[in-house]
Design a protein around this motif. Structure first.
Motif, PDB file in Angstrom:
ATOM      1  N   ARG A 160       0.832  -1.198   0.000  1.00  0.00           N
ATOM      2  CA  ARG A 160       0.000   0.000   0.000  1.00  0.00           C
ATOM      3  C   ARG A 160       0.875   1.259   0.000  1.00  0.00           C
ATOM      4  N   SER A 161       0.285   2.372  -0.324  1.00  0.00           N
ATOM      5  CA  SER A 161       1.002   3.647  -0.336  1.00  0.00           C
ATOM      6  C   SER A 161       1.495   3.989   1.071  1.00  0.00           C
ATOM      7  N   GLY A 162       2.720   4.467   1.155  1.00  0.00           N
ATOM      8  CA  GLY A 162       3.306   4.824   2.445  1.00  0.00           C
ATOM      9  C   GLY A 162       3.516   3.645   3.368  1.00  0.00           C
ATOM     10  N   ALA A 163       3.686   2.461   2.814  1.00  0.00           N
ATOM     11  CA  ALA A 163       3.749   1.251   3.637  1.00  0.00           C
ATOM     12  C   ALA A 163       5.024   1.141   4.458  1.00  0.00           C
ATOM     13  N   VAL A 164       6.114   1.744   3.984  1.00  0.00           N
ATOM     14  CA  VAL A 164       7.407   1.602   4.663  1.00  0.00           C
ATOM     15  C   VAL A 164       8.054   2.973   4.840  1.00  0.00           C
ATOM     16  N   ASP A 165       9.046   3.011   5.715  1.00  0.00           N
ATOM     17  CA  ASP A 165       9.774   4.265   5.948  1.00  0.00           C
ATOM     18  C   ASP A 165      10.686   4.616   4.782  1.00  0.00           C
ATOM     19  N   LEU A 182       7.869   4.632 -14.449  1.00  0.00           N
ATOM     20  CA  LEU A 182       6.761   4.099 -13.664  1.00  0.00           C
ATOM     21  C   LEU A 182       7.279   3.449 -12.389  1.00  0.00           C
ATOM     22  N   GLY A 183       8.404   2.757 -12.491  1.00  0.00           N
ATOM     23  CA  GLY A 183       9.000   2.150 -11.303  1.00  0.00           C
ATOM     24  C   GLY A 183       9.395   3.190 -10.262  1.00  0.00           C
ATOM     25  N   LEU A 184       9.970   4.305 -10.706  1.00  0.00           N
ATOM     26  CA  LEU A 184      10.329   5.363  -9.763  1.00  0.00           C
ATOM     27  C   LEU A 184       9.088   5.988  -9.135  1.00  0.00           C
ATOM     28  N   ALA A 185       8.022   6.110  -9.910  1.00  0.00           N
ATOM     29  CA  ALA A 185       6.767   6.616  -9.347  1.00  0.00           C
ATOM     30  C   ALA A 185       6.260   5.686  -8.241  1.00  0.00           C
ATOM     31  N   GLU A 186       6.452   4.394  -8.431  1.00  0.00           N
ATOM     32  CA  GLU A 186       6.065   3.430  -7.402  1.00  0.00           C
ATOM     33  C   GLU A 186       6.932   3.590  -6.148  1.00  0.00           C
ATOM     34  N   LEU A 187       8.224   3.861  -6.321  1.00  0.00           N
ATOM     35  CA  LEU A 187       9.065   4.103  -5.154  1.00  0.00           C
ATOM     36  C   LEU A 187       8.547   5.301  -4.366  1.00  0.00           C
ATOM     37  N   ARG A 188       8.181   6.355  -5.072  1.00  0.00           N
ATOM     38  CA  ARG A 188       7.662   7.549  -4.394  1.00  0.00           C
ATOM     39  C   ARG A 188       6.343   7.242  -3.689  1.00  0.00           C
TER      40      ARG A 188
END
Length: 244
Positions: free
Chosen positions: A82-87, A103-109
């Motif tokens: 989920r969004s914001g799942a980890v620190d 798209l992968g970097l957007a997922e990291l953000r």
């Protein structure tokens, strides 16, 4: 899956070097939960916090050592959290393999407020002596990949930390043996470098025959005498830290 094909024996040559581990862990700051995306065999996963790995290749997952962090088999472009799942999220020498790296970097953000990404300057790799003089076919592959500067801009990096490669580096990344050229004659070493593993086999064989001849004749040492006294070399590796 690329690494199901070229990743056999990967763990043999890709070992943790503490001189890279220290700045990677420092960049994580006080983050307690970490998602390691494109984790491979987990070489730089910190041991002092909760880590979950994401890796698409079954071959790479098979080579993870006993006690390594648990793994989700997935791709960077569709992280199953989920969004914001980890620190924090790690992505170490993996972005250049992603089919849709933006798209992968957007997922990291999406999944973490802190992103720590290790990338490299593809132009420096394309001009590495092994490429320039022995396997020039690799240059086209390297220049087709996203470079550290592009990734930093897309990621919105706050810090860009150079990570030079010591002459006795333990992690067999592609230019790791810049001062130890005979290492590239070892097929196991070449299998640990995606650039060599993806190059046309005939081109690699031709280049290695030329390198062997130049080493036996002393030509390589004469041409690269400046490297033989250098303790480290800037191969273009950059640790990108994004807190936006």
């Amino acid at each position: 899956m690329l690494y199901d094909r070229i990743g056999v024996g990967y763990a043999h040559g890709r070992r943790t070097d503490p001189r890279w581990l220290a700045p990677i862990v420092a960049a994580l700051g006080d983050a307690r939960t970490v998602l390691d995306v494109g984790a491979g065999t987990g070489s730089y996963e910190p041991l002092d916090r909760t880590v979950v790995a994401v890796e698409p290749s079954a071959e790479m997952i098979r080579q993870r050592p006993p006690g390594a962090a648990p793994v989700l088999r997935a791709v960077a472009e569709a992280l199953p959290v989920r969004s914001g799942a980890v620190d924090a999220v790690l992505a170490l020498l993996t972005v250049h393999h992603w089919p849709d790296w933006r798209l992968g970097l957007a997922e990291l953000r999406r999944v973490a407020p802190l992103r720590v990404v290790l990338a490299y300057d593809t132009r420096r790799h394309a001009d590495f002596w092994l490429v320039r003089e022995y396997v020039p076919e690799i240059a086209r592959l390297e220049l087709s990949r996203p470079s550290a500067e592009q990734i930093a801009e897309e990621l919105g990096a706050d810090e860009v930390v150079p990570l030079p490669v010591p002459w006795d580096f333990a992690d067999g990344v592609f230019p790791a043996h810049w001062r130890r050229p005979r290492a590239y004659l070892d097929e196991r070493v070449r299998r640990s470098c995606s650039a060599l593993a993806q190059a046309p086999p005939a081109a690699v064989e031709r280049g290695m025959a030329r390198l062997r001849a130049d080493l036996d004749s002393g030509r390589w040492e004469r041409e690269h005498a400046d490297l033989l006294a250098a303790p480290e070399w800037d191969a273009g590796f950059r640790l990108l830290v994004s807190r936006r």
